[in-house]
Design an enzyme around this catalytic site. Structure first.
Site, PDB file in Angstrom:
ATOM      1  N   ASN A 380       0.827  -1.212   0.000  1.00 15.20           N
ATOM      2  CA  ASN A 380       0.000   0.000   0.000  1.00 15.20           C
ATOM      3  C   ASN A 380       0.859   1.258   0.000  1.00 15.20           C
ATOM      4  O   ASN A 380       0.945   1.968  -0.998  1.00 15.20           O
ATOM      5  CB  ASN A 380      -0.938   0.008   1.218  1.00 15.20           C
ATOM      6  CG  ASN A 380      -2.138  -0.884   1.045  1.00 15.20           C
ATOM      7  OD1 ASN A 380      -3.099  -0.532   0.393  1.00 15.20           O
ATOM      8  ND2 ASN A 380      -2.078  -2.064   1.642  1.00 15.20           N
ATOM      9  N   ASP A 381       1.471   1.526   1.129  1.00 17.08           N
ATOM     10  CA  ASP A 381       2.184   2.793   1.311  1.00 17.08           C
ATOM     11  C   ASP A 381       3.386   2.933   0.378  1.00 17.08           C
ATOM     12  O   ASP A 381       3.686   4.031  -0.082  1.00 17.08           O
ATOM     13  CB  ASP A 381       2.646   2.930   2.758  1.00 17.08           C
ATOM     14  CG  ASP A 381       1.473   2.855   3.725  1.00 17.08           C
ATOM     15  OD1 ASP A 381       0.404   3.403   3.390  1.00 17.08           O
ATOM     16  OD2 ASP A 381       1.628   2.244   4.802  1.00 17.08           O
TER      17      ASP A 381
END
Length: 453
Positions: A380-381
């Site tokens: 995600n990040d």
């Protein structure tokens, strides 16, 4: 008791094994051998120390060592790869606690000022390491919230704890005694400081915290080595401390943040990212197969979701099938992907992915625009484009893998939930992005079944 020449010779051999073992950990091809050499060096150091110091009946220590070896072997075999970061945090904590106890025991042998100072350092660093590691374990295992815990006047409270800790340390050094109330105060305040030092750090920064606590455990061991005048403990602690600091620096550079910012900023506690709007475009395993089957280059971008799904083996199998169809396959690795340093490397090595196929972030980004398909598996990040453009985002400025520049992007996720930092990802709504929802292992298995007649 052994002759001093023989003792020192054995310690030199142990130190050399530590150094070569540490060097071999730099690549998956030799990591196991390096781990064995380091363990052998520690075994030699322990045996020689037990035979050279006639302090107590060593067979009790041997019994405890056997028990510890059994526990360690069971943990290594039974603990899931998804729980490896938590286990590393626990190991760091145990290392700090052990150094604290060893240094404390040294006071029963000598009450000199030098010993008192080294004991104080070991107790302080060991206490902070132990309690800080417990909090890190709690955040990683989600026993407690992973977000940064901030309260009004927190830095003032931490400063008071630190001042009280230093005052108690000075008072103890003036009159060193194993039963000194000032020593108990140092231990208690160090434990409290460790807790307050880690709770304001968000889950996205846990890889840095684990690396730093690992360094702390080494420094505590080094101080304990000075306290008991043991050369090999000083050497081993120094190696761990230095390696941990170097790795921490690498982690911070990978996030484009200073260590001070990681420790004191309260990740995500103040900044608020812009709300992401748009529509996602789901895709089926069958459609994903058709696109992959026609691709000439595919890059897999693993994240913590791959660890949760235990999908590394099917990812490797899919990669091999693509190669059999003439596709160029690579694996893009972000330095802080997962929840501990090198997490993705360990998972892929477990699945026997060739080390030559692992590509670091700085090497994949210049050519990712030419990649036909980028397959994001639970990351995600580290692939969030808002890190480049949204100044209000907590991850703004963090270098990412620019998967949004690939021709087509597949994102494998269970849901639209945000990453560990709690930041929404505009990649999911990108025009070239297709979402393959579901368990990553099952989704990839479904794609693999399409390849097989």
């Amino acid at each position: 008791m052994l002759d001093n020449v023989l003792i020192n010779a054995a310690y030199i051999v142990a130190a050399v094994l530590f150094i070569f073992g540490l060097k071999m950990l730099g690549t998956p091809a030799t990591a196991r051998r390096g781990n064995f050499l380091s363990a052998l060096g520690m075994f030699i150091a322990i045996v020689v120390t037990l035979l050279s110091e006639n302090i107590l009946d060593w067979y009790w220590i041997a019994i405890c060592a056997v028990i510890g070896a059994i526990i360690g072997a069971l943990a290594a075999r039974l603990v899931a790869m998804t729980s490896m970061p938590e286990m590393v945090a626990v190991f760091n904590g145990f290392g700090g606690a052990a150094s604290l106890l060893v240094a404390w025991a040294a006071l029963f042998e000598s009450g000199s000022l030098f010993v008192a100072i080294t004991v104080t350092l070991s107790v302080l660093i060991g206490g902070v390491t132990f309690s800080g590691s417990v909090i890190a374990w709690g955040k990683l295992s989600e026993v407690m919230t992973s977000r940064a815990l901030i309260f009004t006047g927190q830095r003032f409270v931490n400063s008071l704890i630190l001042v009280a800790l230093l005052a108690a340390a000075v008072m103890f050094c003036l009159e060193p005694n194993p039963a000194s109330p000032y020593l108990y105060a140092v231990i208690a305040l160090a434990l409290v400081l460790g807790i307050f030092a880690v709770i304001p750090i968000g889950g996205a920064d846990m890889p840095v915290v684990i690396s730093l606590l690992n360094s702390y455990s080494g420094l505590a061991a080094c101080a304990a080595g000075f306290a008991i005048n043991n050369i090999i403990l000083i050497v081993a602690g120094s190696l761990v401390g230095a390696a941990g600091i170097i790795l921490t620096n690498i982690m911070c550079k990978a996030m484009n943040r200073s260590l001070g910012n990681v420790l004191f900023s309260g990740f995500g506690a103040v900044k608020t990212a812009a709300k992401v709007e748009g529509e996602v475009k789901p895709i089926s395993a069958g459609d994903a197969y058709l696109i992959l089957e026609a691709a000439s280059s595919v890059t897999f971008v693993p994240g913590y979701g791959m660890a949760v799904a235990q999908a590394q083996h099917v990812v490797c199998e899919l990669g091999e099938l693509l190669e059999a169809h003439g596709c160029e396959v690579s694996y893009a690795i972000h330095p802080v992907a997962g929840r501990m340093p090198g997490h993705m490397n360990v998972l892929l090595a477990e699945a026997n992915v060739s080390y030559d196929q692992l590509v670091e972030m700085d090497d994949i980004n210049p050519r990712i625009g030419a990649i036909d398909v980028a397959v994001v598996i639970g990351a995600n990040d580290v692939v969030n484009p808002s890190a480049r453009s949204d100044e209000g985002s907590p991850i703004y400025g963090m270098p990412i893998i620019n998967v949004d520049e690939a021709k087509t992007v597949f994102v494998l996720k269970r849901s639209m939930a945000s990453g560990f930092s709690g930041v929404d990802n505009p990649l999911f709504m990108g025009s070239n992005t297709r979402m393959l929802f579901g368990d990553a292992k099952e989704s990839i298995s479904a794609i693999i079944s399409e390849f097989k007649p």
